[in-house]
Design a protein around this motif. Structure first.
Motif, PDB file in Angstrom:
ATOM      1  N   PHE A 148       0.844  -1.190   0.000  1.00 43.32           N
ATOM      2  CA  PHE A 148       0.000   0.000   0.000  1.00 43.32           C
ATOM      3  C   PHE A 148       0.886   1.248   0.000  1.00 43.32           C
ATOM      4  O   PHE A 148       1.885   1.307   0.713  1.00 43.32           O
ATOM      5  CB  PHE A 148      -0.918   0.026   1.226  1.00 43.32           C
ATOM      6  CG  PHE A 148      -1.856  -1.142   1.295  1.00 43.32           C
ATOM      7  CD1 PHE A 148      -3.131  -1.072   0.758  1.00 43.32           C
ATOM      8  CD2 PHE A 148      -1.444  -2.337   1.888  1.00 43.32           C
ATOM      9  CE1 PHE A 148      -4.001  -2.147   0.815  1.00 43.32           C
ATOM     10  CE2 PHE A 148      -2.304  -3.427   1.945  1.00 43.32           C
ATOM     11  CZ  PHE A 148      -3.579  -3.342   1.411  1.00 43.32           C
ATOM     12  N   SER A 149       0.523   2.210  -0.826  1.00 44.55           N
ATOM     13  CA  SER A 149       1.222   3.489  -0.855  1.00 44.55           C
ATOM     14  C   SER A 149       0.197   4.598  -0.654  1.00 44.55           C
ATOM     15  O   SER A 149      -0.760   4.708  -1.430  1.00 44.55           O
ATOM     16  CB  SER A 149       1.954   3.674  -2.186  1.00 44.55           C
ATOM     17  OG  SER A 149       2.643   4.903  -2.215  1.00 44.55           O
ATOM     18  N   ASP A 150       0.376   5.357   0.412  1.00 47.51           N
ATOM     19  CA  ASP A 150      -0.558   6.432   0.757  1.00 47.51           C
ATOM     20  C   ASP A 150      -1.991   5.895   0.866  1.00 47.51           C
ATOM     21  O   ASP A 150      -2.953   6.544   0.434  1.00 47.51           O
ATOM     22  CB  ASP A 150      -0.482   7.550  -0.278  1.00 47.51           C
ATOM     23  CG  ASP A 150      -1.024   8.873   0.243  1.00 47.51           C
ATOM     24  OD1 ASP A 150      -1.255   8.981   1.470  1.00 47.51           O
ATOM     25  OD2 ASP A 150      -1.227   9.792  -0.555  1.00 47.51           O
ATOM     26  N   GLY A 151      -2.119   4.697   1.438  1.00 49.55           N
ATOM     27  CA  GLY A 151      -3.431   4.108   1.679  1.00 49.55           C
ATOM     28  C   GLY A 151      -4.035   3.361   0.513  1.00 49.55           C
ATOM     29  O   GLY A 151      -5.056   2.688   0.660  1.00 49.55           O
ATOM     30  N   MET A 152      -3.415   3.444  -0.663  1.00 43.10           N
ATOM     31  CA  MET A 152      -3.942   2.774  -1.841  1.00 43.10           C
ATOM     32  C   MET A 152      -3.108   1.530  -2.156  1.00 43.10           C
ATOM     33  O   MET A 152      -1.882   1.594  -2.174  1.00 43.10           O
ATOM     34  CB  MET A 152      -3.913   3.722  -3.047  1.00 43.10           C
ATOM     35  CG  MET A 152      -4.744   4.983  -2.866  1.00 43.10           C
ATOM     36  SD  MET A 152      -6.510   4.639  -2.821  1.00 43.10           S
ATOM     37  CE  MET A 152      -6.783   4.110  -4.510  1.00 43.10           C
ATOM     38  N   GLU A 153      -3.802   0.409  -2.408  1.00 43.16           N
ATOM     39  CA  GLU A 153      -3.085  -0.805  -2.776  1.00 43.16           C
ATOM     40  C   GLU A 153      -2.506  -0.657  -4.174  1.00 43.16           C
ATOM     41  O   GLU A 153      -3.166  -0.167  -5.088  1.00 43.16           O
ATOM     42  CB  GLU A 153      -4.013  -2.025  -2.733  1.00 43.16           C
ATOM     43  CG  GLU A 153      -3.281  -3.330  -3.025  1.00 43.16           C
ATOM     44  CD  GLU A 153      -4.174  -4.553  -2.923  1.00 43.16           C
ATOM     45  OE1 GLU A 153      -3.703  -5.649  -3.288  1.00 43.16           O
ATOM     46  OE2 GLU A 153      -5.342  -4.416  -2.482  1.00 43.16           O
ATOM     47  N   GLN A 169       7.779   4.593 -10.061  1.00 48.63           N
ATOM     48  CA  GLN A 169       6.571   5.105 -10.721  1.00 48.63           C
ATOM     49  C   GLN A 169       5.317   4.576 -10.024  1.00 48.63           C
ATOM     50  O   GLN A 169       4.361   5.330  -9.798  1.00 48.63           O
ATOM     51  CB  GLN A 169       6.583   4.705 -12.192  1.00 48.63           C
ATOM     52  CG  GLN A 169       7.625   5.430 -13.024  1.00 48.63           C
ATOM     53  CD  GLN A 169       7.751   4.877 -14.440  1.00 48.63           C
ATOM     54  OE1 GLN A 169       7.248   3.799 -14.739  1.00 48.63           O
ATOM     55  NE2 GLN A 169       8.426   5.609 -15.313  1.00 48.63           N
ATOM     56  N   LYS A 170       5.303   3.312  -9.671  1.00 48.55           N
ATOM     57  CA  LYS A 170       4.129   2.715  -9.040  1.00 48.55           C
ATOM     58  C   LYS A 170       3.923   3.241  -7.616  1.00 48.55           C
ATOM     59  O   LYS A 170       2.790   3.321  -7.134  1.00 48.55           O
ATOM     60  CB  LYS A 170       4.258   1.191  -9.026  1.00 48.55           C
ATOM     61  CG  LYS A 170       4.149   0.565 -10.416  1.00 48.55           C
ATOM     62  CD  LYS A 170       4.263  -0.946 -10.361  1.00 48.55           C
ATOM     63  CE  LYS A 170       4.148  -1.549 -11.750  1.00 48.55           C
ATOM     64  NZ  LYS A 170       4.244  -3.037 -11.716  1.00 48.55           N
ATOM     65  N   LEU A 171       5.014   3.604  -6.951  1.00 49.41           N
ATOM     66  CA  LEU A 171       4.907   4.128  -5.588  1.00 49.41           C
ATOM     67  C   LEU A 171       4.456   5.589  -5.571  1.00 49.41           C
ATOM     68  O   LEU A 171       4.136   6.129  -4.513  1.00 49.41           O
ATOM     69  CB  LEU A 171       6.250   4.006  -4.862  1.00 49.41           C
ATOM     70  CG  LEU A 171       6.697   2.585  -4.500  1.00 49.41           C
ATOM     71  CD1 LEU A 171       8.130   2.604  -3.980  1.00 49.41           C
ATOM     72  CD2 LEU A 171       5.764   1.963  -3.449  1.00 49.41           C
ATOM     73  N   GLY A 172       4.421   6.221  -6.727  1.00 46.81           N
ATOM     74  CA  GLY A 172       3.967   7.611  -6.800  1.00 46.81           C
ATOM     75  C   GLY A 172       4.879   8.550  -6.043  1.00 46.81           C
ATOM     76  O   GLY A 172       6.107   8.473  -6.162  1.00 46.81           O
TER      77      GLY A 172
END
Length: 222
Positions: free
Chosen positions: A142-147, A199-202
Motif C-alpha cells: 500500500f502506498s498512501d493508503g492505496m493498494e 513510478q508505481k509508488l507515486g
C-alpha cells in the motif's frame, strides 16, 4: 506442487517443458498463443508462467503486460534472441527471468522452482515506512493508503529495501540478492525495475534514493 502455465506455439517445445515440469510434480496448463494464455489466467489460479515472446495473435510482451494487470505470478520469458534491449523490455513489462533458446529444460525448471520457492516464502511482520506499508502474509503493498500492484521482483526489491533502511547497496549486490548469482542479465535490469517501482509508488518513490557511483538506498523522507 504448483500450477504452471506454459505459453509456447512450438508444440514439441511445449511438450518437452511440460514433461520436465510434471516430473517435478507440477501441474501444467498449456497455451499455443497469447489470447488462449490470458483466458487461462483469468479462469485458473496459476503459480508461475513460462512465456514465449514470438507467438501468433498476441506476442509475449503484450501477454506479460496484460498478465500483470491480473496477477503478480512469476514470469519466465523464452526468446530466440539474446538482444539486451528485448530483455530489458521484458523486465519493464514485468518479467522475472529470461531463458534464451536453445536452452536446457532442466535449467528452465530449476529457475522456475527457485522463483516458486521465493514466492511461497512469506516473511512475517508488517513493514511500514513513511506512507508505504507491506503486508507480507497477504503479499500486498500500500502506498498512501492505496493498494498497488507490483511484479514479483519489484515486490522483492521493495521488501529488501524496507528491511534494510539507510543501507547502501550497489547494483551488483541487488542483482545477486534479488535475481541470484546465476542470472544471465546485467545491472541495467536493476535500474529498469527500480524505475518502474518508483513510478508505481507515486510520491513515495522518492524514498528509493540513487547514489551516484554507489547504488541505491531506501530512506524515509523527512
Amino acid at each position: 506442487m504448483a500450477n504452471i502455465l506454459i505459453v509456447e506455439d512450438e508444440k514439441n517445445m511445449q511438450e518437452i517443458i511440460a514433461e520436465y515440469a510434471k516430473k517435478d510434480g507440477h501441474t501444467c496448463f498449456t497455451a499455443d498463443d497469447g489470447i488462449d494464455a490470458l483466458m487461462i489466467l483469468k479462469n485458473n489460479p496459476m503459480d508461475l508462467m513460462i512465456l514465449d515472446i514470438m507467438m501468433p495473435h498476441l506476442d509475449g510482451f503484450s501477454v506479460c503486460k496484460m498478465a500483470r494487470e491480473l496477477s503478480s505470478l512469476p514470469i519466465i520469458m523464452l526468446t530466440a534472441k539474446s538482444d539486451e534491449e528485448d530483455k530489458l523490455k521484458g523486465y519493464e513489462y514485468g518479467a522475472d527471468d529470461y531463458m534464451t533458446k536453445p536452452f536446457s529444460p532442466k535449467i528452465l525448471i530449476a529457475k522456475a522452482n527457485v522463483l516458486l520457492r521465493r514466492t511461497s516464502v512469506a516473511p512475517a511482520g508488517t513493514l511500514s515506512a513513511g506512507k508505504i506499508t507491506i503486508n507480507p502474509a497477504a503479499h500486498k503493498v500500500f502506498s498512501d493508503g492505496m493498494e498497488i500492484t507490483l511484479t514479483h521482483k519489484e515486490y522483492e526489491l521493495l521488501h529488501f529495501f524496507m528491511s534494510n533502511p539507510e543501507q547502501i547497496f550497489s547494483r551488483e549486490q541487488l542483482l545477486n540478492r534479488i535475481w541470484g548469482y546465476d542470472f544471465e542479465g546485467n545491472t541495467r535490469t536493476v535500474d529498469t525495475h527500480i524505475k518502474t517501482l518508483r513510478q508505481k509508488l507515486g510520491s513515495e518513490g522518492k524514498s528509493i534514493v540513487t547514489l551516484i557511483r554507489s547504488g541505491y538506498k531506501f530512506e524515509v523522507a523527512k
